[in-house]
Design a protein around this motif. Structure first.
Motif, PDB file in Angstrom:
ATOM      1  N   LEU A 171       0.834  -1.206   0.000  1.00  0.00           N
ATOM      2  CA  LEU A 171       0.000   0.000   0.000  1.00  0.00           C
ATOM      3  C   LEU A 171       0.869   1.256   0.000  1.00  0.00           C
ATOM      4  CD1 LEU A 171      -2.731  -1.118   2.570  1.00  0.00           C
ATOM      5  CD2 LEU A 171      -2.906  -1.076   0.082  1.00  0.00           C
ATOM      6  N   SER A 172       2.010   1.193   0.695  1.00  0.00           N
ATOM      7  CA  SER A 172       2.941   2.317   0.695  1.00  0.00           C
ATOM      8  C   SER A 172       3.485   2.576  -0.703  1.00  0.00           C
ATOM      9  CB  SER A 172       4.089   2.039   1.669  1.00  0.00           C
ATOM     10  OG  SER A 172       5.100   3.022   1.562  1.00  0.00           O
ATOM     11  N   SER A 173       3.785   1.514  -1.438  1.00  0.00           N
ATOM     12  CA  SER A 173       4.293   1.691  -2.806  1.00  0.00           C
ATOM     13  C   SER A 173       3.241   2.319  -3.714  1.00  0.00           C
ATOM     14  CB  SER A 173       4.765   0.349  -3.365  1.00  0.00           C
ATOM     15  OG  SER A 173       3.678  -0.539  -3.537  1.00  0.00           O
ATOM     16  N   ILE A 174       1.965   1.987  -3.469  1.00  0.00           N
ATOM     17  CA  ILE A 174       0.893   2.603  -4.251  1.00  0.00           C
ATOM     18  C   ILE A 174       0.809   4.102  -3.943  1.00  0.00           C
ATOM     19  CG2 ILE A 174      -1.616   2.699  -4.566  1.00  0.00           C
ATOM     20  CD1 ILE A 174      -1.712  -0.291  -4.223  1.00  0.00           C
ATOM     21  N   GLU A 175       0.907   4.444  -2.657  1.00  0.00           N
ATOM     22  CA  GLU A 175       0.886   5.854  -2.286  1.00  0.00           C
ATOM     23  C   GLU A 175       2.121   6.572  -2.828  1.00  0.00           C
ATOM     24  OE1 GLU A 175      -1.668   7.116  -1.275  1.00  0.00           O
ATOM     25  OE2 GLU A 175      -2.793   5.428  -0.465  1.00  0.00           O
ATOM     26  N   GLY A 176       3.264   5.880  -2.867  1.00  0.00           N
ATOM     27  CA  GLY A 176       4.455   6.463  -3.469  1.00  0.00           C
ATOM     28  C   GLY A 176       4.239   6.756  -4.938  1.00  0.00           C
ATOM     29  N   ARG A 177       3.539   5.845  -5.625  1.00  0.00           N
ATOM     30  CA  ARG A 177       3.194   6.083  -7.032  1.00  0.00           C
ATOM     31  C   ARG A 177       2.294   7.314  -7.149  1.00  0.00           C
ATOM     32  NH1 ARG A 177      -0.730   3.204  -9.988  1.00  0.00           N
ATOM     33  NH2 ARG A 177      -1.999   3.507  -8.109  1.00  0.00           N
ATOM     34  N   ASN A 178       1.299   7.412  -6.270  1.00  0.00           N
ATOM     35  CA  ASN A 178       0.389   8.561  -6.316  1.00  0.00           C
ATOM     36  C   ASN A 178       1.126   9.872  -6.062  1.00  0.00           C
ATOM     37  OD1 ASN A 178      -1.718   6.784  -6.765  1.00  0.00           O
ATOM     38  ND2 ASN A 178      -2.344   6.725  -4.627  1.00  0.00           N
ATOM     39  N   PHE A 179       2.061   9.849  -5.114  1.00  0.00           N
ATOM     40  CA  PHE A 179       2.831  11.056  -4.818  1.00  0.00           C
ATOM     41  C   PHE A 179       3.708  11.431  -6.002  1.00  0.00           C
ATOM     42  CE2 PHE A 179       6.373  13.222  -2.399  1.00  0.00           C
ATOM     43  CZ  PHE A 179       5.641  14.355  -2.106  1.00  0.00           C
ATOM     44  N   MET A 180       4.257  10.432  -6.664  1.00  0.00           N
ATOM     45  CA  MET A 180       5.076  10.701  -7.839  1.00  0.00           C
ATOM     46  C   MET A 180       4.220  11.307  -8.957  1.00  0.00           C
ATOM     47  SD  MET A 180       5.970   9.334 -11.031  1.00  0.00           S
ATOM     48  CE  MET A 180       7.290   9.856 -12.105  1.00  0.00           C
ATOM     49  N   VAL A 181       2.985  10.796  -9.124  1.00  0.00           N
ATOM     50  CA  VAL A 181       2.075  11.331 -10.138  1.00  0.00           C
ATOM     51  C   VAL A 181       1.765  12.795  -9.840  1.00  0.00           C
ATOM     52  CG1 VAL A 181      -0.284  11.200 -11.026  1.00  0.00           C
ATOM     53  CG2 VAL A 181       1.065   9.126 -10.776  1.00  0.00           C
ATOM     54  N   THR A 182       1.491  13.096  -8.576  1.00  0.00           N
ATOM     55  CA  THR A 182       1.211  14.478  -8.183  1.00  0.00           C
ATOM     56  C   THR A 182       2.368  15.402  -8.541  1.00  0.00           C
ATOM     57  OG1 THR A 182      -0.204  13.774  -6.353  1.00  0.00           O
ATOM     58  CG2 THR A 182       0.716  15.963  -6.207  1.00  0.00           C
ATOM     59  N   ASN A 183       3.576  14.990  -8.214  1.00  0.00           N
ATOM     60  CA  ASN A 183       4.749  15.814  -8.514  1.00  0.00           C
ATOM     61  C   ASN A 183       5.015  15.900 -10.009  1.00  0.00           C
ATOM     62  OD1 ASN A 183       5.368  16.463  -5.828  1.00  0.00           O
ATOM     63  ND2 ASN A 183       6.448  14.535  -5.519  1.00  0.00           N
ATOM     64  N   LEU A 184       4.785  14.803 -10.724  1.00  0.00           N
ATOM     65  CA  LEU A 184       5.006  14.795 -12.168  1.00  0.00           C
ATOM     66  C   LEU A 184       4.063  15.778 -12.858  1.00  0.00           C
ATOM     67  CD1 LEU A 184       6.321  13.574 -14.709  1.00  0.00           C
ATOM     68  CD2 LEU A 184       4.589  11.780 -14.647  1.00  0.00           C
ATOM     69  N   ILE A 185       2.790  15.739 -12.485  1.00  0.00           N
ATOM     70  CA  ILE A 185       1.815  16.647 -13.080  1.00  0.00           C
ATOM     71  C   ILE A 185       2.178  18.093 -12.763  1.00  0.00           C
ATOM     72  CG2 ILE A 185      -0.595  17.390 -12.930  1.00  0.00           C
ATOM     73  CD1 ILE A 185      -1.364  14.457 -12.631  1.00  0.00           C
ATOM     74  N   ALA A 186       2.554  18.351 -11.522  1.00  0.00           N
ATOM     75  CA  ALA A 186       2.925  19.714 -11.132  1.00  0.00           C
ATOM     76  C   ALA A 186       4.155  20.196 -11.898  1.00  0.00           C
ATOM     77  CB  ALA A 186       3.181  19.772  -9.632  1.00  0.00           C
ATOM     78  N   GLU A 187       5.130  19.312 -12.086  1.00  0.00           N
ATOM     79  CA  GLU A 187       6.349  19.709 -12.797  1.00  0.00           C
ATOM     80  C   GLU A 187       6.066  20.000 -14.266  1.00  0.00           C
ATOM     81  OE1 GLU A 187      11.008  18.215 -13.315  1.00  0.00           O
ATOM     82  OE2 GLU A 187       9.553  16.979 -12.229  1.00  0.00           O
ATOM     83  N   ARG A 303       0.038   9.531   3.537  1.00  0.00           N
ATOM     84  CA  ARG A 303      -0.504   8.169   3.599  1.00  0.00           C
ATOM     85  C   ARG A 303       0.606   7.137   3.408  1.00  0.00           C
ATOM     86  NH1 ARG A 303      -4.384  10.201   0.045  1.00  0.00           N
ATOM     87  NH2 ARG A 303      -3.700   8.718  -1.529  1.00  0.00           N
ATOM     88  N   GLN A 304       1.597   7.459   2.582  1.00  0.00           N
ATOM     89  CA  GLN A 304       2.730   6.555   2.412  1.00  0.00           C
ATOM     90  C   GLN A 304       3.513   6.416   3.706  1.00  0.00           C
ATOM     91  OE1 GLN A 304       5.732   7.903  -0.353  1.00  0.00           O
ATOM     92  NE2 GLN A 304       6.551   5.845  -0.655  1.00  0.00           N
ATOM     93  N   ALA A 305       3.772   7.542   4.385  1.00  0.00           N
ATOM     94  CA  ALA A 305       4.480   7.497   5.669  1.00  0.00           C
ATOM     95  C   ALA A 305       3.669   6.725   6.705  1.00  0.00           C
ATOM     96  CB  ALA A 305       4.761   8.918   6.155  1.00  0.00           C
TER      97      ALA A 305
END
Length: 479
Positions: A171-187, A303-305
């Protein structure tokens, strides 16, 4: 007597096992996480409406930008690497689940054994008969076919806790993916707005060079009429050359920004489609920050933490269970014979076994102590990381909300500054033609007007980026 010895041996073994289990290390101090957050971001913000709940395709309305984001979510290499991390975490769950299920193996074996005539085994085989008139084969073959099973009974839930920890890490890896998506879209969004700003600055610079070239022609005519000196001509000429050189600098920035976007979307360098006209007239999307407690469920990094913390707590339980006795049950059944024609005869060739083992560490338990202490320290680390992530998220939102307000005020004032300086260019040029102003006033007015226009575009870019950043800080973009 033999039975008494066996019973005595078992009793001593059980006492040692119990002694080992009872001599556990002292429980270490565990630190509980603090989830307390302020009630609101400011006294004026108490509404629970939250922009983070808006999907990114609804938040970003520019079709060129949404097309780039779609492409990045399909082709970005870092995103695809994280997707494989999710698969690895999922396979770890399967591995942990399999550890507390029985292991069953099927196998077959064949061998041959030749013993010496004048050895104990050879002498026995020479004097004994398998059946009347039939002796042991020489050499003696050995054939076996059977099934073996072993099972560690998970009395203390060590294996099940390990499996649950693997689930939390998945579940942490899924949240890590979501966090990466958030940062990717913002960048991608911030780079896209930067590219539009550079296009506008390039266009402003080109128009300003035209104005300065016209002013240069006027100064040349004034020199011919002996109204100004060669110094004025050279100063205007130098200003034109400086801005022409600046064109190449901005063009290089455009190339690099385009290729930054191309890298994020996973493609080779090419032109990035955009419509930069009207960039300074863009109206930033309205932001509803909600309340701080919503960050706990909206921010993927929080959520990942949280999942990492839950996994580390279970790791501590599993590590402590290593001090308790392990119960392992083994069993096997099969056929064993020295000749293939006797291999599957029942019950003559049938073999079976069953055993139970109760094992606990007794001496030199430093390794499992170290493992337990390390697991406890990692759990405390994850507590601090969880609290730090919450604090960082709250500060990010506060900073970006303040940034949006200050940039709006700055943009309003810079707009008035640009209007005043544009009017000043016409006034200074008319005054110069009528010999009521010198060339330096015209030159400085043009220079100030150019810089104010550049700053206006820069402020608009910062406005758009601030909106993107607060959307990311609130936890939007991954859904």
């Amino acid at each position: 007597m033999r039975t008494k010895r066996i019973v005595s041996g078992l009793a001593i073994s059980c006492m040692l096992v119990l002694a080992a289990a009872c001599s556990l290390p002292p429980s270490l101090v565990h630190r509980s996480e603090n989830k307390t957050v302020p009630g609101n971001f400011s006294d004026s913000l108490k509404d629970t409406t939250n922009t983070a709940t808006i999907k990114w395709k609804e938040f970003f309305t520019d079709p060129n930008l949404t097309s780039l984001i779609d492409m990045a979510l399909a082709n970005n290499q870092e995103y695809n690497i994280i997707m494989q991390e999710i698969n690895i975490s999922q396979n770890e769950i399967r591995a942990r689940k399999g550890e507390y299920l029985p292991f069953v193996n099927v196998g077959a074996a064949a061998g041959v054994d030749k013993v010496g005539r004048y050895t104990r085994s050879g002498a026995v085989e020479e004097t004994d008969d398998i059946a009347p008139g039939r002796r042991f084969p020489d050499p003696l073959t050995d054939l076996m076919l059977g099934v073996n099973a072993s099972w560690e009974v998970d009395i203390w839930k060590k294996l099940r806790n390990s499996k649950k920890a693997a689930v939390h890490r998945y579940l942490s890896s899924i949240e890590g993916r979501n966090f990466m998506v958030t940062n990717l879209i913002a960048e991608i969004a911030t780079s896209y707005y930067e590219l539009m700003a550079l296009d506008n600055q390039l266009e402003i610079l080109k128009r300003n060079i035209e104005i300065q070239q016209n002013a240069l022609e006027i100064v040349k005519l004034e020199k011919q009429a002996a109204k100004v000196t060669e110094l004025a001509v050279r100063r205007f000429e130098a200003e034109v050359l400086k801005n022409q050189s600046r064109l190449f600098y901005i063009s290089q920035q455009i190339v690099e920004t385009e290729n930054r976007i191309n890298f994020l979307v996973g493609r080779f360098p090419q032109r990035v489609e955009r419509n930069s006209q009207g960039f300074v007239d863009l109206v930033p999307a309205s932001i509803h920050a909600g309340i701080p407690s919503q960050l706990l469920r909206n921010r993927p990094d929080i959520r990942q933490a949280e999942q990492d913390l839950a996994a580390s707590k279970l790791d501590v339980k599993s590590a402590r269970a290593n001090f308790y006795p392990n119960l392992r049950i083994t069993a096997g059944i099969g056929y064993n014979a020295f000749n293939s024609q006797f291999l599957i005869r029942t019950p003559e060739s049938l073999i079976y076994s069953a055993a139970g083992e109760l094992i606990a560490p007794l001496i030199n338990r430093n390794a499992i102590k170290a493992y337990y202490y390390s697991a406890t320290s990692r759990q405390i680390q994850n507590v601090y990381n969880y609290e730090r992530t919450i604090l960082n998220a709250h500060i990010e939102v506060i900073n970006q909300l303040s940034n949006i307000n200050n940039l709006q005020n700055s943009y309003d004032l810079k707009t008035k500054q640009v209007e005043a300086l544009v009017q000043s260019i016409d006034i200074s040029t008319r005054l110069f033609k009528s010999a009521r102003a010198d060339y330096m006033e015209v030159l400085l007015t043009q220079r100030d007007a150019l810089e104010s226009r550049f700053e206006l575009v820069e402020t608009k870019m910062q406005q758009m980026n601030a909106v993107v950043n607060v959307y990311r800080a609130l936890g939007g973009g991954w859904n």
